[in-house]
Scaffold this motif. Structure first.
Motif, PDB file in Angstrom:
ATOM      1  N   VAL A  33      18.486 -67.969 -48.039  1.00  0.00           N
ATOM      2  CA  VAL A  33      19.268 -66.925 -48.105  1.00  0.00           C
ATOM      3  C   VAL A  33      19.147 -65.585 -48.558  1.00  0.00           C
ATOM      4  N   SER A  81      22.762 -69.808 -44.957  1.00  0.00           N
ATOM      5  CA  SER A  81      22.078 -69.413 -44.027  1.00  0.00           C
ATOM      6  C   SER A  81      22.873 -68.871 -42.182  1.00  0.00           C
ATOM      7  N   SER A 111      18.695 -65.885 -41.999  1.00  0.00           N
ATOM      8  CA  SER A 111      17.773 -65.963 -43.532  1.00  0.00           C
ATOM      9  C   SER A 111      16.541 -66.220 -42.282  1.00  0.00           C
TER      10      SER A 111
END
Length: 409
Positions: free
Chosen positions: A165, A205, A210
């Motif tokens: 992330v 995420s 990400s």
């Protein structure tokens, strides 16, 4: 063919494919139909027979629970209602000294006494050879409010193919799940925690984004509470309650919980206490199918309950239900990022909840109980009405963050 599709989908009822790491005790079944031309038609077959699919999902849920107990003797047992729980332990809410003393006199042992946001509890070890059902009846006869420490399971699966992330400097959003790689702040509430995990990292995420995966609130930071670690009996109600208390301490405004289990009195009280302090709790309705019992924490009062839709805005056939439904968001035909630089196809209500959490946090960046109503009104204004006009039991108050999906190729 319908049966094979349903069997594939029931993986979402209690496991992740990457999730031998998150819940190693559950069978790791394939998430999606193989990427063949017939796959879409097969999914349509299931959608044309929802009653059969719902029945199969419920049967699979029960079979997975039974397998979980068989695989973890002495660690996992069934509570009086047939839900999995920590074996040999019961939890007493707001226990009096008199109740604890009486329990000790009958052979119980105090594992832990604690307090979460003003809600006190005690974990008691059950005398050898006594069942959870018998122990619960006995403690109740002593005047205690007692329950098993039920387990909660992830509400989605990842189908990995070869992103931690991305860090940001924006709003701090909480994730109660497995551990999140790259979280701004993290802690653990299970043996071996915190430990980076694909399911938790994929959920996160979808909040801040990400790499190639877009998020609902780019730049958001993640506060990660790992309630699984390496514990076969992780994801229990007590761990989730403690995680909520920690989120309040971290001044998190919104937390997403992509886990589902039965109602638990301790967790219900802690949820209410956290909400009173300004924490907005977003939860997935689960993937046990419409025939399964209502899922929690999504069904607790005031919790934002979220279902998932596929790329054609159809509610996922495996989506569970809650006592109420607030929003829908993308939950299939999309990508998310996991640990070790991997990107996954994901499916499940697990991945819809973080998109709603990110949208709410956009208008509610810091905890303030008086500001929650105004923030949710702004989210309502963004929600796209689907199905019958106005709120309904299929999409809630509408579809949120539909442009946030990173399409799977």
């Amino acid at each position: 063919m319908l049966r094979h599709m349903a069997i594939a989908l029931i993986a979402l009822a209690g496991t992740t494919t990457a999730g031998a790491q998150l819940v190693p005790r559950l069978p790791s079944l394939p998430l999606e139909v193989p990427s063949l031309p017939a796959a879409r038609g097969l999914a349509d077959d299931v959608l044309r027979a929802p009653a059969d699919a719902a029945r199969m999902l419920d049967q699979a849920r029960r079979a997975a629970i039974a397998q979980l107990v068989r695989d973890n003797p002495g660690r996992v047992a069934l509570d009086p209602d047939g839900f999995p729980a920590r074996a040999g332990e019961v939890v007493v809410d707001d226990p009096t000294d008199a109740v604890i003393a009486a329990a000790i006199a009958k052979g119980y042992r105090v594992i832990e006494r604690g307090d979460v946001l003003g809600v006190s509890f005690a974990r008691l070890a059950v005398p050898g050879g006594q069942s959870l059902s018998s122990a619960i009846r006995e403690i109740r006869s002593l005047g205690g409010e007692v329950s098993a420490d039920q387990l909660h399971t992830p509400s989605g699966a990842t189908d990995g193919r070869p992103a931690p992330v991305a860090g940001g400097d924006g709003t701090l959003i909480g994730v109660i799940d497995g551990g999140v790689a790259g979280a701004a702040v993290s802690t653990g509430f299970a043996a071996g925690a915190p430990r980076d995990n694909d399911h938790g990292t994929a959920v996160a995420s979808l909040i801040g984004g990400s790499g190639s995966v877009r998020g609902g609130l780019p730049g958001a930071r993640i506060a990660s509470a790992d309630v699984y670690g390496s514990d076969p009996a992780g994801g229990n109600a007590t761990a989730i309650a403690k995680a909520l208390g920690w989120m309040v301490q971290q001044r998190v405004s919104v937390v997403t919980v992509s886990l589902v289990g039965p109602a638990n009195p301790l967790l219900a009280k802690v949820v209410a206490a956290a909400q009173a302090r300004g924490l907005v709790i977003v939860a997935a309705v689960g993937n046990n199918g419409p025939a399964a019992p209502p899922g929690f924490p999504a069904s607790y009062p005031g919790v934002i309950a979220v279902t998932g839709v596929d790329g054609r805005n159809r509610v996922l056939i495996e989506a569970g239900r809650a006592s109420h439904l607030d929003y829908a968001a993308p939950g299939a035909d999309m990508l998310a990022a996991g640990i070790a630089g991997r990107v996954f196809r994901v499916r499940g209500t697990s991945f819809a909840a973080p998109l709603v959490a990110a949208t709410i946090a956009r208008f509610y960046p810091s905890p303030s109980p008086i500001a929650i109503g105004a923030a949710l009104k702004r989210v309502d204004a963004l929600a796209r009405d689907l199905g019958p006009r106005g709120p309904d039991k299929t999409y809630g108050r509408g579809l949120v963050c539909d442009v946030c999906r990173t399409p799977a190729k």
